[in-house]
Design a protein around this motif. Structure first.
Motif, PDB file in Angstrom:
ATOM      1  N   VAL A 280       0.834  -1.201   0.000  1.00  0.00           N
ATOM      2  CA  VAL A 280       0.000   0.000   0.000  1.00  0.00           C
ATOM      3  C   VAL A 280       0.870   1.252   0.000  1.00  0.00           C
ATOM      4  CG1 VAL A 280      -1.673   1.342   1.344  1.00  0.00           C
ATOM      5  CG2 VAL A 280      -1.957  -1.127   1.090  1.00  0.00           C
ATOM      6  N   ARG A 281       1.925   1.239   0.832  1.00  0.00           N
ATOM      7  CA  ARG A 281       2.829   2.395   0.885  1.00  0.00           C
ATOM      8  C   ARG A 281       3.499   2.605  -0.463  1.00  0.00           C
ATOM      9  NH1 ARG A 281       7.729   3.842   0.872  1.00  0.00           N
ATOM     10  NH2 ARG A 281       8.519   1.715   0.662  1.00  0.00           N
ATOM     11  N   PRO A 312      -5.761   5.519   7.150  1.00  0.00           N
ATOM     12  CA  PRO A 312      -4.311   5.283   7.245  1.00  0.00           C
ATOM     13  C   PRO A 312      -3.883   4.027   6.493  1.00  0.00           C
ATOM     14  CG  PRO A 312      -5.419   4.758   9.325  1.00  0.00           C
ATOM     15  CD  PRO A 312      -6.434   5.406   8.453  1.00  0.00           C
ATOM     16  N   TYR A 313      -2.586   3.976   6.124  1.00  0.00           N
ATOM     17  CA  TYR A 313      -2.033   2.828   5.409  1.00  0.00           C
ATOM     18  C   TYR A 313      -2.443   1.506   6.062  1.00  0.00           C
ATOM     19  CZ  TYR A 313       1.349   5.749   2.799  1.00  0.00           C
ATOM     20  OH  TYR A 313       1.953   6.669   1.976  1.00  0.00           O
ATOM     21  N   GLU A 314      -2.271   1.432   7.354  1.00  0.00           N
ATOM     22  CA  GLU A 314      -2.532   0.190   8.084  1.00  0.00           C
ATOM     23  C   GLU A 314      -3.966  -0.278   7.870  1.00  0.00           C
ATOM     24  OE1 GLU A 314      -1.240  -2.945  10.534  1.00  0.00           O
ATOM     25  OE2 GLU A 314      -0.002  -1.200  10.029  1.00  0.00           O
ATOM     26  N   ALA A 315      -4.911   0.667   7.952  1.00  0.00           N
ATOM     27  CA  ALA A 315      -6.316   0.313   7.777  1.00  0.00           C
ATOM     28  C   ALA A 315      -6.613  -0.117   6.340  1.00  0.00           C
ATOM     29  CB  ALA A 315      -7.205   1.488   8.176  1.00  0.00           C
ATOM     30  N   VAL A 316      -6.053   0.594   5.370  1.00  0.00           N
ATOM     31  CA  VAL A 316      -6.279   0.268   3.964  1.00  0.00           C
ATOM     32  C   VAL A 316      -5.698  -1.104   3.625  1.00  0.00           C
ATOM     33  CG1 VAL A 316      -5.756   0.944   1.588  1.00  0.00           C
ATOM     34  CG2 VAL A 316      -6.390   2.677   3.262  1.00  0.00           C
ATOM     35  N   ALA A 317      -4.566  -1.435   4.241  1.00  0.00           N
ATOM     36  CA  ALA A 317      -3.886  -2.686   3.936  1.00  0.00           C
ATOM     37  C   ALA A 317      -4.505  -3.886   4.639  1.00  0.00           C
ATOM     38  CB  ALA A 317      -2.413  -2.574   4.316  1.00  0.00           C
ATOM     39  N   THR A 318      -4.922  -3.720   5.886  1.00  0.00           N
ATOM     40  CA  THR A 318      -5.324  -4.873   6.689  1.00  0.00           C
ATOM     41  C   THR A 318      -6.828  -5.022   6.844  1.00  0.00           C
ATOM     42  OG1 THR A 318      -5.117  -3.589   8.730  1.00  0.00           O
ATOM     43  CG2 THR A 318      -3.161  -4.792   7.988  1.00  0.00           C
ATOM     44  N   LEU A 379     -14.115  -3.868   8.308  1.00  0.00           N
ATOM     45  CA  LEU A 379     -14.142  -5.317   8.177  1.00  0.00           C
ATOM     46  C   LEU A 379     -12.762  -5.838   7.811  1.00  0.00           C
ATOM     47  CD1 LEU A 379     -15.749  -8.018   7.922  1.00  0.00           C
ATOM     48  CD2 LEU A 379     -16.166  -7.390   5.527  1.00  0.00           C
ATOM     49  N   ARG A 380     -12.373  -6.897   8.476  1.00  0.00           N
ATOM     50  CA  ARG A 380     -11.137  -7.609   8.119  1.00  0.00           C
ATOM     51  C   ARG A 380     -11.510  -9.035   7.748  1.00  0.00           C
ATOM     52  NH1 ARG A 380      -6.963 -10.602  11.170  1.00  0.00           N
ATOM     53  NH2 ARG A 380      -5.147 -10.735   9.802  1.00  0.00           N
ATOM     54  N   ILE A 381     -11.128  -9.455   6.552  1.00  0.00           N
ATOM     55  CA  ILE A 381     -11.391 -10.823   6.098  1.00  0.00           C
ATOM     56  C   ILE A 381     -10.231 -11.705   6.543  1.00  0.00           C
ATOM     57  CG2 ILE A 381     -11.765 -12.319   4.103  1.00  0.00           C
ATOM     58  CD1 ILE A 381     -14.050 -10.383   4.606  1.00  0.00           C
ATOM     59  N   VAL A 382     -10.549 -12.800   7.220  1.00  0.00           N
ATOM     60  CA  VAL A 382      -9.485 -13.682   7.713  1.00  0.00           C
ATOM     61  C   VAL A 382      -9.446 -15.016   6.978  1.00  0.00           C
ATOM     62  CG1 VAL A 382      -9.500 -12.615   9.991  1.00  0.00           C
ATOM     63  CG2 VAL A 382     -10.914 -14.630   9.596  1.00  0.00           C
ATOM     64  N   GLY A 383     -10.406 -15.261   6.086  1.00  0.00           N
ATOM     65  CA  GLY A 383     -10.341 -16.496   5.320  1.00  0.00           C
ATOM     66  C   GLY A 383     -11.708 -16.917   4.822  1.00  0.00           C
TER      67      GLY A 383
END
Length: 480
Positions: A280-281, A312-318, A379-383
């Motif tokens: 993302v960065r 933030p980067y972290e939110a967009v990525a994870t 939302l975070r998708i874990v699988g």
């Protein structure tokens, strides 16, 4: 808040785009340049051709062809004739495609022979129209039938990576409302030049690509097969501003390096269970993009969640962002992501049992994805429920493990599956495409320092590439 739709149907949208944008370029495909007025005229003639071929209101027409101006005209022509569009995956073999054509009840099948050096055949009794050579698209008298917002617009079959594909039924009104919202979140603008690498047979290419461009007045530049050199050439030559795609697209752009003027690029859109924060960065610092949107969607509901400008980067990525307007998202006890809202499908074609299994009595769509919501509602998708494997009694989620492994500097791509193990029942196996030299022992030792022991893959197999379907997803059934 999304304003009420000024169009009741996709054909009304096409005519409105002609009225609003006129001589601006609507589609650029090689030497062909169609204005919005040209496109609307061609679409109406094609609608007349389909009507002359016996396609009436509600009749289905399948399109089994790659991204092209002809695909655009054919698909919009089907809808303008009052028909229902059935896109077919170009990577399907004859038997797979014929199954979809027959089950959909398609009255005709549109193909592009010669694509990928293939001849595309139809099942017995279904007329086959070659979009490139038949002259069919220009053969009709202009026609536009009345179509309503609650009329069925398309039947898009699921990818079939976890079983026989199912036909997802969606209306005109559902598509128009959702992708007007998508345009706002992606910051798509009038005059944008949108290189569509995502295949039109998928909602990412068709709805978040073609339909979105008609809504905002963006120029569509269809790409039949992803080739990084061709993409770089088109970005420079056509001053492309919008370039969505899977994470692998951006890896390719970054690895291709300089030599082309990419300064026109402004908007990137991608989605995956977990994207490395570093990617993302790099997308937003080493490439010219000023806006990167990540999101989560599925054929059965369209785009459900999306990141917001300024995240933030972290939110967009994870994470995959917060719910789009009109959607509710909740997490069931078993971690399954449940979705409810206006854009949830009308059902699976001719399969009430599967529909009832997918959408419960309270209207919640059971997605089959596993996830969690953070404190800000992202939302975070874990699988995937079907991807999960159990190691000595503990649930292991491949997407989570892959996300950790992607942080290793030598790992370019990775896919994790569960394989049988005599002692533990199942253990993880990682298939890795390396970007630098690394051994199995080094990677496993690194992973042990960063995740619980039961999550650490016991086996690593290095590959030069992973088997991907046409939408960029890893076909895990091809890994063992």
């Amino acid at each position: 808040m999304t304003a009420p739709m000024p169009w009741r149907s996709i054909p009304e949208l096409v005519q409105s785009a002609s009225d609003r944008f006129g001589d601006a370029e609507a589609v650029v495909d090689g030497e062909l340049r169609l204005t919005f007025t040209d496109l609307a005229d061609r679409v109406r003639r094609t609608a007349g051709a389909f009507a002359s071929a016996g396609v009436g209101p509600g009749d289905r027409v399948a399109v089994w062809a790659p991204n092209s101006s002809e695909w655009v005209v054919a698909a919009l022509g089907v809808l303008t004739a009052g028909g229902v569009l059935v896109p077919v995956n170009t990577r399907f073999r004859d038997e797979e495609a014929h199954d979809i054509v027959v089950r959909s009840g398609a009255k005709a099948l549109c193909v592009q022979n010669g694509f990928l050096d293939r001849e595309f055949t139809g099942p017995p009794g279904v007329p086959v129209i070659d979009l490139k050579t038949s002259g069919f698209l220009a053969s009709g008298r202009p026609l536009e039938r009345k179509v309503g917002e609650d009329d069925l617009a398309d039947i898009i079959f699921t990818s079939g990576t976890t079983g026989r594909p199912k036909g997802v039924m969606t209306t005109h009104g559902q598509t128009l409302r959702l992708y007007a919202e998508w345009c706002r979140l992606a910051q798509l603008r009038q005059g944008d030049r949108y290189l569509i690498v995502n295949p039109f047979f998928h909602i990412f290419g068709y709805k978040a690509g073609l339909v979105a461009s008609m809504i905002r007045g963006a120029t569509v530049l269809p790409v039949a097969v992803f080739d990084v050199d061709r993409v770089l050439e088109l970005v420079e030559k056509e001053r492309v501003t919008v370039l969505p795609g899977p994470p692998t697209l951006y890896h390719s752009l970054l690895e291709a390096g300089g030599g082309h003027d990419l300064s026109s690029l402004r908007v990137a859109v991608t989605g995956a269970a977990d994207i490395p924060v570093e990617l993302v960065r790099r997308i937003t610092t080493q490439l010219p993009f000023t806006h990167l949107m990540t999101g989560y969607g599925l054929t059965e509901a369209g785009t459900v969640t999306a990141s917001r400008p300024g995240d933030p980067y972290e939110a967009v990525a994870t994470t995959v962002g917060r719910p789009c307007e009109g959607f509710e998202v909740r997490i069931a006890e078993d971690k399954e992501v449940l979705v409810r809202g206006y854009s949830v499908m009308r059902g699976y074609l001719d399969d009430p049992e599967a529909t009832a299994e997918a959408v419960d009595a309270d209207g919640w769509l059971h997605t089959g994805d596993l996830g969690e919501l953070d404190g800000d509602g992202r939302l975070r998708i874990v699988g995937r429920k079907k991807d999960m494997f159990i190691v000595g009694g503990f649930n292991a989620y491949p997407a989570e493990i892959e996300g950790v492994l992607l942080n290793h500097p030598a790992v370019a791509q990775v896919a994790v599956i569960g394989i049988p193990d005599e002692r533990m029942g199942q253990v993880g196996k990682a298939f890795v495409v390396p970007r630098a030299e690394v051994t199995q022992a080094e990677l496993i030792a690194w992973a042990k320092q960063r995740m619980a022991g039961f999550k650490v893959p016991r086996h690593v197999e290095f590959r030069t590439e992973l088997p991907l379907n046409a939408t960029g997803k890893v076909m895990k059934d091809k890994l063992s």
